[in-house]
Design a protein around this motif. Structure first.
Motif, PDB file in Angstrom:
ATOM      1  N   LEU B 287     -15.843  90.542  61.457  1.00 36.38           N
ATOM      2  CA  LEU B 287     -16.979  90.985  60.642  1.00 36.38           C
ATOM      3  C   LEU B 287     -16.579  91.063  59.173  1.00 36.38           C
ATOM      4  O   LEU B 287     -17.293  90.602  58.283  1.00 36.38           O
ATOM      5  CB  LEU B 287     -17.461  92.345  61.148  1.00 36.38           C
ATOM      6  N   ILE B 290     -16.724  87.820  57.621  1.00 35.17           N
ATOM      7  CA  ILE B 290     -18.073  87.341  57.297  1.00 35.17           C
ATOM      8  C   ILE B 290     -18.504  87.847  55.928  1.00 35.17           C
ATOM      9  O   ILE B 290     -19.176  87.157  55.172  1.00 35.17           O
ATOM     10  CB  ILE B 290     -19.060  87.799  58.378  1.00 35.17           C
ATOM     11  N   ILE B 380     -12.550  76.828  64.402  1.00 39.13           N
ATOM     12  CA  ILE B 380     -13.554  77.445  65.269  1.00 39.13           C
ATOM     13  C   ILE B 380     -13.479  76.866  66.669  1.00 39.13           C
ATOM     14  O   ILE B 380     -14.385  77.029  67.469  1.00 39.13           O
ATOM     15  CB  ILE B 380     -14.971  77.292  64.696  1.00 39.13           C
ATOM     16  N   VAL B 422     -15.602  84.086  68.859  1.00 41.09           N
ATOM     17  CA  VAL B 422     -15.708  82.658  68.517  1.00 41.09           C
ATOM     18  C   VAL B 422     -16.989  82.411  67.739  1.00 41.09           C
ATOM     19  O   VAL B 422     -17.008  81.721  66.717  1.00 41.09           O
ATOM     20  CB  VAL B 422     -15.684  81.802  69.793  1.00 41.09           C
ATOM     21  N   VAL B 423     -18.066  83.058  68.203  1.00 43.60           N
ATOM     22  CA  VAL B 423     -19.329  82.886  67.470  1.00 43.60           C
ATOM     23  C   VAL B 423     -19.169  83.400  66.048  1.00 43.60           C
ATOM     24  O   VAL B 423     -19.537  82.725  65.073  1.00 43.60           O
ATOM     25  CB  VAL B 423     -20.462  83.636  68.198  1.00 43.60           C
ATOM     26  N   THR B 426     -17.349  81.030  64.007  1.00 45.83           N
ATOM     27  CA  THR B 426     -18.234  79.910  63.659  1.00 45.83           C
ATOM     28  C   THR B 426     -19.088  80.281  62.465  1.00 45.83           C
ATOM     29  O   THR B 426     -19.205  79.519  61.501  1.00 45.83           O
ATOM     30  CB  THR B 426     -19.147  79.588  64.851  1.00 45.83           C
ATOM     31  N   VAL B 427     -19.645  81.487  62.519  1.00 46.11           N
ATOM     32  CA  VAL B 427     -20.549  81.870  61.435  1.00 46.11           C
ATOM     33  C   VAL B 427     -19.830  81.795  60.100  1.00 46.11           C
ATOM     34  O   VAL B 427     -20.245  81.072  59.186  1.00 46.11           O
ATOM     35  CB  VAL B 427     -21.094  83.294  61.681  1.00 46.11           C
ATOM     36  N   LEU B 430     -18.525  78.156  59.067  1.00 49.73           N
ATOM     37  CA  LEU B 430     -19.562  77.195  58.682  1.00 49.73           C
ATOM     38  C   LEU B 430     -20.225  77.618  57.389  1.00 49.73           C
ATOM     39  O   LEU B 430     -20.512  76.800  56.515  1.00 49.73           O
ATOM     40  CB  LEU B 430     -20.586  77.060  59.804  1.00 49.73           C
ATOM     41  N   ARG B 431     -20.443  78.930  57.228  1.00 50.67           N
ATOM     42  CA  ARG B 431     -21.032  79.377  55.961  1.00 50.67           C
ATOM     43  C   ARG B 431     -20.151  78.960  54.803  1.00 50.67           C
ATOM     44  O   ARG B 431     -20.605  78.372  53.824  1.00 50.67           O
ATOM     45  CB  ARG B 431     -21.174  80.896  55.965  1.00 50.67           C
TER      46      ARG B 431
END
Lengths: 167, 524, 474, 599, 106
Positions: B287, B290, B380, B422-423, B426-427, B430-431
């Motif tokens: 988190l 992110i 990822i 993993v998700v 990915t977030v 990719l961002r």
């Protein structure tokens, strides 16, 4: 020897010892130091240690004190100019000293042999110089010589520190 | 041969300091190392689990301390990783304005230390070689780092120093927890002794905890991770590549080498703690990642996060998960090195890594975009890259731990959360890719130059390595699995986290009869 | 066939010869004296390797009841000799500074004594390490102390030095007084001054352990003063900073090492008393914390090294507490190497710039050799592997862990962290910072050799410690 | 017999992708040539395999840790996969050719064709996969290629965002998929379909457990086939080039979910609950998408939503345990939806990438072929007899009718809606007058584009007839209730067509605006809000904690604290001799206290 | 009668007085004197102990008195050096007050 004399000399030694610390004037301190040492040598005598007592008088009352006074005169240090005494330091120092004294005394109190009186001697010890000398030159030969080295070093040091270069 | 591997970079570093042409020497040395490492890997007999190419010089017979080097299926992979990343990192060094020689020397020094740590069988040198990297890292970040280099350099150095001393205590305690006759610094001896269950269970717990904390700090395990992103953000790209790619793996390697084989009881006892921490790595740090606003910080945090998966593999304590962890270590080393390398090039060109200021760069630097894309999708866990092979083995290995049909235990929950991680990755990945390389491009970047052809070689090297292992993970598995089969075959089927079975393990799993309490462990 | 006492005699004779030459051969270049002294000591050091150690039995009288020539003693005689040699080499580098404090005097005035005194100190140290009787301990200790009085305040035109000398003299005399008083109490409660006989008589002293303990505490006060252990470390920073740098080095290595040897010898009889152990524990803990933490904010390198010497005393005390003599000895050797290395560099650099850490800025450019030497020194002091310093810490921590000294170990690790901070500050200055002044710093041949030798030794011992460990095998 | 052809089907596109990426990125036309040959090769091979039912392929081991874990790479070759392979490679081939024209002068042509080849490889991999892990691998690869192709024009922000959205959304589905795989593997100890099927009894009595497993597997399909909760990515995916939309987001990839469900039907059908859920999800998707489609203006988006609803039909069929129906509809849908997209593509190209249907109109004269083919596709889509869509949709309706009436009702309603919006689109685009000057002057696309249209049109027309379809599939047996369903279906059809005609004949603008539908039930807004208030918020909080509490607080604080203590301790050195003596004394008494009085 | 304890107490008092002097007085000369006082206090207890421990030959234990002899010598030497240093200090700073020599600190 009689308790009476012991107490006399003990009190003498201690009071003049205190005087050394309390006097403002270094000269006075020095002189009271002499007196205190005389009392001390008397105590030595009272312990049948005549040789030690005598060199105590010779070395201290004789040599060291003269040295002290000599220096005092040389630098003509007169009465310590009256700075206001730092009471915190004074109280603290005294406190520490007192605590230390108390601690030592308590240890003495718990020390069995401290309550016993001195055992009698077989013979008089007027010839203790002979005994000490023999010990010194047989047994303590090595330390004795090294003391010589120490004195040498001290001499060099004194010369070195107090010599003033030709300007 | 192993000795050559260790000392080739170090000697090269010395020569460079004495004034040899820096870049040429460094490249030559690292290429030589890479070639030899490759040959070593090829020539290794993957069938048998014990060390090969062993050379030994006795240092202190009474301590049973000797400079022993050798490789087995596990360490040869790490050595290979180290050599590849070193080559790439050296290649990625651009023009250095001050102390160029020192820069290359530091790099080679780090890699030599890392290889030495991986290739030494002796506990003492295993530790000592790793420490070689400390000062070079300090200098690399301090002298050549970017904005807040001072704080970062201090933090990483002090932090890792303390961590490695805790580790030292752990190693000492480990050594002492063996009964006198079998005390030795030789890992092989220790392992056989431990195999006979000569370490008292309580001793195992203490040692394992110390090792966990010590290594954990080096690996940036969850609460001890804050040094990593800052340092990697501040460090020059090659340093970040080496440190994140190789040095961090030392801690994991240590856990695999020492903690897992020798301290099964400790591993079981602290399994739940480790699970919680590694979930911290995966979910919490994920988190945090992110929320990052700069590419280099994002990469730093992501490297911290991915440690969580490797920890999961280690915690799963089964040959499957552990092997997966090894593969993932290799894969992550390569991919993060690739990412840091490209990011460094971006910084060199644009002077910033702020997401707000970048964008659409793939338009002007397509190759960089492609390479970074490879890195991103490797990170990822896209199938085809080694990361996927590692992760999937880890997931399977962790999931089977203490499985009972129809109900979930902590390991299953952890695995599922890790899958969600993993998700998350990915977030953010990719961002980051989208804000950096895709979308509309700003005017001031219109004139940026793409990676020079020379730089495409290391990139290709890294990508190819990733793909090879991704396509044929069996190459690594067959070498690594035998090492750990011996240790887990006994327990991995009965192990579970429900207390009842753990009890059963303590009594049956490692036979206390052989290891009476406090033997070689009691005070004095 | 030479016997141990000959060594000291040789050193003493050498010292007196130097004095004679200094006194009568007036106009020669006084550095010749230094070289002569160094060569002489080197010969003695060489000779010392042909000694056969004798175990000292408990019931001997006369000479051998004062003087032990066991392995420990011989090893530390060599230790003292080596230290003195290195210090003399530093003194040669330092000579210009000394001269600068004798304005307009004859060239090299006082240099002779400056060379001769360390010889006597060395003899004192050599006696001290083989002293096994309190009387002899007292005497030898005093030889060392008095010669240090002179050395510390040698450049007496420098007010700083004088201040340092005065502080050292007063406090050291104070500790001497405590030493004597302590000896008196020990003698009073046991009737013995010889350590071996003490052990015997302590066993049946029983009730009077209180008095004996008081004596031990007082003796510990004096020794703690010598080894710079908290709470008797107060003199260290000031004196180290004020004294001439070679003397500082000598103080921090020679007298500390000798202090530890005496400490080990003295504690041997008393170690089985639980109180003594607790005492050492407390002292070690405080020393560790104080030395390392107070060093953090320092900016003057000499003063920093003073604090670090306190810190290392702390680690050494852990070894003493666990009574792992070999660990202590190895640590002392490592300490000798790295400390002297740092001081050697400091002396050379300080003459060009200064003693502040900031004066080392950009040293890597000005003199890569010196910078590298300092790097090794600092890294070893901080305790990084492949340096002697690390192995020293390793053995100490090993002993501590073996005896489950949890508190000490924990504090030890934290303080090691602090150590990294303040030692790396120097490295940072040398390598990160850049200085406007970039003209190279000259290093004369002898000290270049000495420094290189120290570097090599530091690294070799870091990889192959066995020789030192074997030195004490029975 | 073992033969290499099946592998060749896979490897040809893969090889072309590799070759293009490594070597021929510079030479665009060469790349396209390579890619097309590759796809043709794999088409021929799949035809060969289709013609020889006996062919089997050797398998190799990808991962093997005996005795725990074994992942073989093998190909299942049964009727299902053979048919699918032919369809995929056939449609793929056509679209490759079409792309030649569509991407005529695109700077990223090589990249496009490389990705296309890679997609073919991955898709065929899914088709042939014989175990879950392999399936998952190709599953992810398909997602990746779809990401690349959606983001083909990455410099458009919309495209970039759409690509990310698609990948991340499908990843969420795969999260469940992987979990399901893990649970199946743990229970049955294998990941190979052929080994799992007989071991299904191992699940024993745990009914809910089976349901969970089945639904987790279904999650994968939900993500990939854009079913109800995760459908949001598909419409955005239309940002990609139209052939891509045709191939990936209409004909093949999105159908992969359904294909997978059929492949592992034995798991889904092990739990009634799971079946029910699946069926309803499909139904909801179908009707919802149809509703949204009625109000869209972008031609491609309309088609996308129609895709959604058709996929809904298929999933519904799976949920109703009628794989034949599902596969049948998948089969026909592949043709007509690809056709529709390609036709739309040619319209779009001709209008210079204008996609708003309200800017079109009257195109039937300008592009007759496109109009004809599009019409065929449209009729097939609305299930107008005798076009292919009619048969397949009818089959599904029949199944629904006999299993679950509510679902049947909804499905019927959806059929009506389908007819409505398709005719609406048809009318607006091809009839009436040009609503923009671009619509005025336009010419028919080149043959390279029209040929595939025609081929597909024929397939869309005849694909449904039993004589044709039978060769490929086991057709669902017509139920006795068939006639009633038939009538109802046609009724709905007529209603829809009629309504559309009435509403949209010769309109210049949207007569009825239903904001609720135009905004797609506010799904995107809702998800945006959801993500912001969960993930983003958590992320911010976590970042704050990390930066300020752990780092600055714990780490920095402790170090600063130690430094402070040091700074205080050094103040002991006041430099005054008396003070030193005093401290000395303090030390002495302290030691005495410790040694003697504290025991 | 006089016990050993009495002498010990006296010497203890003397010792602490000396120590107090070192702690309280600012004049270096007086501090030296106090140091002498402390040493002599130690001597006193040494002699007392030596008198107390009568050996088999019925004589005091002279070892202690030898030590006293050494102590006196050393004390003299120390004083000599100290006073020389004092002179040097006075030449440099014109002071013998410890409160004036606090430039080295922290």
């Amino acid at each position: 020897m009689s308790p009476f004399l012991f107490w006399i000399f003990a009190v003498l030694t201690v009071t003049f010892g205190a005087a050394v610390v309390l006097n403002r004037n270094p000269v006075a301190s020095a002189l009271s130091l002499v007196v205190s040492f005389l009392g001390l040598s008397a105590l030595f005598m009272s312990l049948d240690a005549f040789f030690v007592g005598i060199i105590q008088v010779l070395v201290y009352a004789g040599a060291v004190m003269v040295l002290f006074l000599f220096i005092i005169m040389l630098l003509d240090i007169h009465v310590e100019e009256r700075r206001r005494i730092n009471w915190v330091a004074a109280v603290g120092g005294t406190g520490v000293a007192v605590i230390l004294l108390v601690q030592i005394c308590v240890v003495i109190g718990h020390f069995q042999s401290a309550r016993r009186i001195f055992p009698p001697l077989a013979t008089s010890t007027t010839d203790d110089v002979w005994h000490i000398g023999r010990l010194l030159f047989n047994n303590y030969n090595l330390p004795f010589q090294i003391i010589g080295v120490l004195v040498l070093v001290a001499t060099i040091g004194v010369v070195l520190l107090s010599r003033r270069e030709p300007r | 041969m192993v000795l050559f591997l260790i000392f080739c970079p170090i000697v090269a570093a010395a020569v460079i300091m004495l004034g040899a042409p820096a870049r040429k020497t460094a490249l030559a040395a690292s290429f030589l190392t890479f070639a030899v490492a490759l040959f070593l890997f090829a020539s290794l007999d993957h069938g048998n689990a014990d060390f090969q190419h062993v050379t030994s010089f006795s240092i202190s017979p009474e301590w049973r301390l000797s400079f022993t080097t050798g490789v087995d299926g596990l360490s040869v992979i790490m050595v290979l990783l180290a050599s590849i990343v070193t080559l790439a990192a050296v290649w990625f060094v651009g023009s250095i304005e001050r102390y160029e020689n020192a820069f290359y020397a530091c790099l080679l020094f780090i890699s030599g230390g890392a290889i030495g740590a991986f290739a030494s069988i002796d506990l003492f040198f295993f530790y000592a070689f790793h420490e070689l990297a400390l000062i070079p890292t300090f200098l690399l970040i301090g002298i050549w780092g970017s904005e807040n280099r001072v704080a970062a350099a201090w933090k990483i150095t002090i932090y890792l120093a303390i961590g490695s001393f805790i580790l030292l205590l752990g190693l000492i305690l480990l050594y002492q927890s063996f009964p006198l006759p079998s005390r030795s610094f030789d890992i092989r001896v220790l392992r056989t002794a431990a195999g006979m269950g000569q370490i008292a269970p309580d001793a195992q717990r203490h040692v394992y905890l110390l090792l966990l904390i010590g290594f954990g700090i080096l690996i940036s395990l969850f609460p001890f991770h804050t040094w990593a992103p800052e340092a990697y953000a501040a460090a020059p790209a090659p340093a970040a590549m080496l440190h994140a790619g190789v040095l961090k793996k030392f801690g994991l390697y240590g856990l695999l080498r020492l903690a897992i084989p020798m301290l099964p009881e400790g591993a079981h006892h602290w399994a739940n703690l480790l699970i919680v921490l590694l979930l911290g790595n995966i979910i919490y740090v994920g988190l945090v990642t992110i929320a990052q606003k700069r590419l280099d910080w994002m990469l730093g945090y992501s490297s911290v996060m991915h440690m969580g998966y490797i920890f999961l593999g280690i915690a799963s304590f089964g040959v499957l998960g552990v092997t997966g962890a090894v593969v993932l270590m290799f894969a992550h080393g390569l991919s993060i090195a690739l990412l840091f390398g490209i990011a460094g090039e971006l910084r060199r060109r644009t002077g910033t890594l702020d997401f707000d200021e970048l964008g659409g760069l793939a338009r002007v630097m397509p190759f960089a975009g492609l390479a970074f894309g490879f890195g991103v999708f490797a990170a990822i866990g896209l199938p085809g890259f080694a990361n996927f092979a590692g992760e999937i083995m880890i997931f399977f290995g962790a999931f089977r731990n203490g499985w009972e049909i129809g109900q979930f235990h902590i390991f299953q929950i952890a695995t599922v959360l890790a899958l969600w991680g993993v998700v998350l990755s990915t977030v953010y990945m990719l961002r980051a890719y989208r804000t950096t390389f895709m979308g509309s491009i700003r005017e001031q970047w219109q004139t940026l130059a793409d990676l020079s052809p020379a730089l495409r070689i290391p990139v290709t090297l890294l990508v190819v390595a990733l793909l090879c292992v991704g396509f044929l993970p069996q190459f690594f598995v067959r070498g690594v699995a035998p090492i750990f089969e011996t240790l887990t075959s006994a327990k991995s089927d009965t192990q579970t986290c429900s207390p009842g079975t753990t009890r059963h393990l303590q009594t049956v799993g490692l036979s206390r009869e052989n290891a009476p309490h406090g033997q070689g462990y009691s005070i004095r | 066939m030479i016997t141990a006492p000959l060594l000291e005699i040789a050193v003493l004779v050498l010292g007196m010869l130097i004095l004679m030459i200094e006194a009568f051969a007036g106009k020669i270049d006084k550095r010749v004296l230094a070289f002569a002294a160094i060569t002489g000591l080197a010969i003695v050091l060489l000779a010392s390797f042909f000694l056969v150690p004798s175990s000292s039995p408990a019931n001997v009288t006369g000479f051998w009841s004062f003087y032990a020539a066991d392995r420990l003693a011989i090893f530390f005689k060599q230790f003292a000799l080596l230290t003195t040699i290195l210090v003399l080499i530093m003194m040669i580098d330092y000579a210009p500074v000394v001269r600068s404090f004798f304005p307009g005097a004859v060239p090299h005035t006082g240099l002779g004594e400056f060379v001769a005194l360390p010889l006597f100190t060395c003899a004192g140290l050599m006696y001290l390490v083989s002293a096994i009787d309190f009387v002899f301990i007292f005497v030898a200790l005093e030889v060392v102390t008095v010669s240090f009085y002179v050395l510390v305040s040698f450049t007496r035109r420098n007010p700083m030095t004088l201040e340092a000398g005065t502080k050292y003299l007063i406090l050291s005399a104070l500790s001497t007084a405590f030493l004597v008083y302590g000896i008196a109490w020990i003698f009073g409660s046991t009737g013995q001054t010889n350590l071996y006989r003490l052990t015997a008589s302590l066993a049946n002293a029983g009730a009077d352990s209180g008095a004996a303990l008081l004596g031990v505490v007082f003796v510990l006060v004096a020794l703690g003063f010598k080894i710079a252990a908290v709470p008797f470390q107060i003199w260290v920073p000031d004196v180290y900073q004020g004294a001439p740098t070679p003397v500082t080095a000598y103080l921090s290595v020679g007298s500390k090492a000798a202090g530890f040897v005496v400490l080990i010898r003295v504690l041997q009889p008393f170690m089985n008393l639980p109180q003594t152990e607790r005492l050492i524990f407390v002292i070690a803990l405080l020393t560790l914390i104080y030395g390392n933490l107070a060093a953090l904010p320092q900016t003057n390198l000499k003063r920093l090294l003073a604090y670090s010497s306190i810190a290392h005393a702390g680690y050494l005390l852990i070894g003493v507490l666990c009574f792992d003599v070999r660990a202590v000895i190895f640590y002392l050797v490592a300490y000798l190497l790295m400390t002297l290395l740092s001081f050697a560099v400091l002396i050379i650099v300080a003459q060009q710039t200064g003693e502040e850490i900031s004066d080392f800025d950009g040293l890597a450019k000005r003199s890569p050799f010196l910078a590298f030497a300092m790097l090794i020194g600092m890294v070893s002091l901080a305790g990084l592997p492949f340096t002697a310093g690390f192995l020293g810490k390793f053995y100490i921590f090993y002993a501590a862990v073996l005896q489950r000294q949890i508190a000490l170990v924990v504090v030890g690790v934290i303080t090691v962290g602090c150590g990294f901070y303040y030692y790396l500050k120097v490295i940072r200055a040398m390598y990160w910072q850049s200085d406007s002044n970039t003209d190279p710093i000259p290093v004369n041949g002898l000290s270049r050799v000495a420094i290189s030798a120290l570097i090599v030794a530091t690294i070799c011992l870091g990889v192959y410690p066995q020789p030192i460990l074997d030195a004490l095998k029975h | 017999m073992h033969s290499f052809y099946p592998w060749l089907i896979l490897l040809a596109p893969f090889a072309s992708a590799t070759v293009i990426t490594l070597f021929t990125l510079r030479w665009k036309s060469l790349s396209s040539a390579v890619s097309i040959t590759a796809v043709l090769v794999s088409f021929c091979c799949s035809c060969f395999v289709f013609a020889h039912p006996a062919t089997s392929a050797s398998e190799f081991v990808w991962l093997d840790l005996p005795p725990l874990f074994r992942v073989p790479f093998g190909l299942t070759i049964d009727q299902l996969s053979r048919t699918m392979a032919v369809v995929v490679s056939g449609v793929g081939a056509l679209i490759h050719i079409y792309s030649l024209g569509y991407m005529r002068n695109d700077e990223g042509k090589s990249r496009y064709f490389a990705a296309l080849s890679l997609f073919m490889f991955a898709m065929l991999g899914i088709v042939f996969a014989n175990n879950f892990v392999m399936l998952f691998i190709f599953w992810e690869l398909v997602g990746f290629t779809s990401y690349v192709l959606i983001g083909h024009w990455f410099f458009r922000d919309a495209a970039a965002d759409a690509a990310n959205k698609a990948f991340i959304t499908t990843r969420i589905g795969d999260f469940g998929f992987m979990t399901g795989i893990l649970m199946i593997w743990m229970t049955t100890g294998s990941v190979v379909f052929a080994e799992i099927a007989p071991r299904m009894p191992m699940f024993g009595g745990h009914a809910t457990f089976v349901a969970i497993v089945a639904l987790l597997i279904f999650c994968g399909a939900v993500g990939k086939s854009a079913q109800f909760p995760l459908h949001v990515w598909l419409p955005d995916a239309m940002e990609g080039p139209t052939p891509v939309s045709a191939l990936i987001h209409a004909a093949t990839m999105v159908a992969a979910g359904v294909y997978m469900l059929v492949r592992v039907a034995f798991i889904i059908q092990a739990s009634q609950t799971a079946l029910l859920v699946v069926a309803w999800i499909g139904t909801i998707t179908a009707v919802m998408a149809a509703l949204i489609a009625t109000q869209q203006d972008d031609i491609k988006r309309i088609l996308a939503y129609s895709t959604l609803s058709q996929l809904g039909y298929m999933v519904m069929a799976v949920g109703l345990a009628s794989n034949q129906a599902a596969m049948f509809h998948l089969f026909t849908h592949a043709f007509f939806k690809a056709l529709l997209f390609l036709a739309a593509g040619s319209v779009i190209v001709m209008l210079h990438h204008e996609q708003n249907i309200w800017k079109m109109g009257g195109l039937r004269r300008r592009l007759p072929i496109t109009f004809a083919t599009f019409g065929a596709g449209a009729l097939a889509l609305i299930g107008c007899p005798p076009f292919s869509g009619f048969f397949s949709k009818d089959a599904i309706l029949a199944v629904a009718y006999e299993h679950n009436l509510p679902i049947f009702a909804v499905a019927l309603f959806t059929a009506f809606l389908t007819a409505f919006y398709v005719i609406r689109m048809l009318v607006i685009v091809f009839f009436g007058n040009p609503r923009s000057n671009v619509a005025g002057e336009g010419r028919e696309s080149p043959p390279v584009m029209t040929t595939p249209l025609i081929v597909l049109a024929i397939l869309a027309a005849v694909g449904g007839f039993a004589f044709f379809a039978r060769n490929f599939l086991t057709l669902p047996t017509g139920e006795e209730a068939g006639i009633l369903v038939l009538v109802l279906a046609i009724l709905a059809l007529i209603l829809g067509v009629g309504l559309a005609l009435v509403l949209y004949r010769g309109r210049a603008a949207e007569p009825v605006k239903v904001e609720f539908l135009r905004r797609k039930f506010y799904f995107d807004e809702f998800y945006g809000w959801l993500i912001f208030w969960t993930q983003e918020l958590l992320a911010r909080v976590a970042a704050f904690i990390d930066r300020w509490i752990i780092d600055a607080g714990a780490v920095g604080g402790s170090s600063r604290g130690v430094w402070g203590i040091g700074a205080v301790l050094r103040l002991i050195q006041v430099g005054n001799l008396q003070a030193y003596a005093f401290l000395f004394g303090l030390g002495v008494i302290a030691l005495i206290y410790f040694a003697i009085f504290r025991s | 009668m006089i016990t050993l304890g009495d002498y010990l107490v006296v010497s203890a008092i003397l010792f602490t007085i000396g120590f107090a002097g070192v702690m309280l007085r600012r004049n270096l000369i007086v501090i030296f004197m106090s140091l002498e006082l402390m040493l002599n206090a130690a001597n006193l207890s040494l002699v007392a102990f030596s008198r107390f421990r009568v050996g088999a030959n019925g004589l005091p234990d002279y070892n202690a008195q030898v030590l006293v002899f050494f102590v006196i010598t050393v004390a003299a030497a120390e004083v000599a050096v100290g006073l020389a240093l004092l002179v040097a200090l006075y030449r440099a700073r014109q002071t013998t007050d410890v409160a004036d020599i606090t430039s080295l600190k922290f």
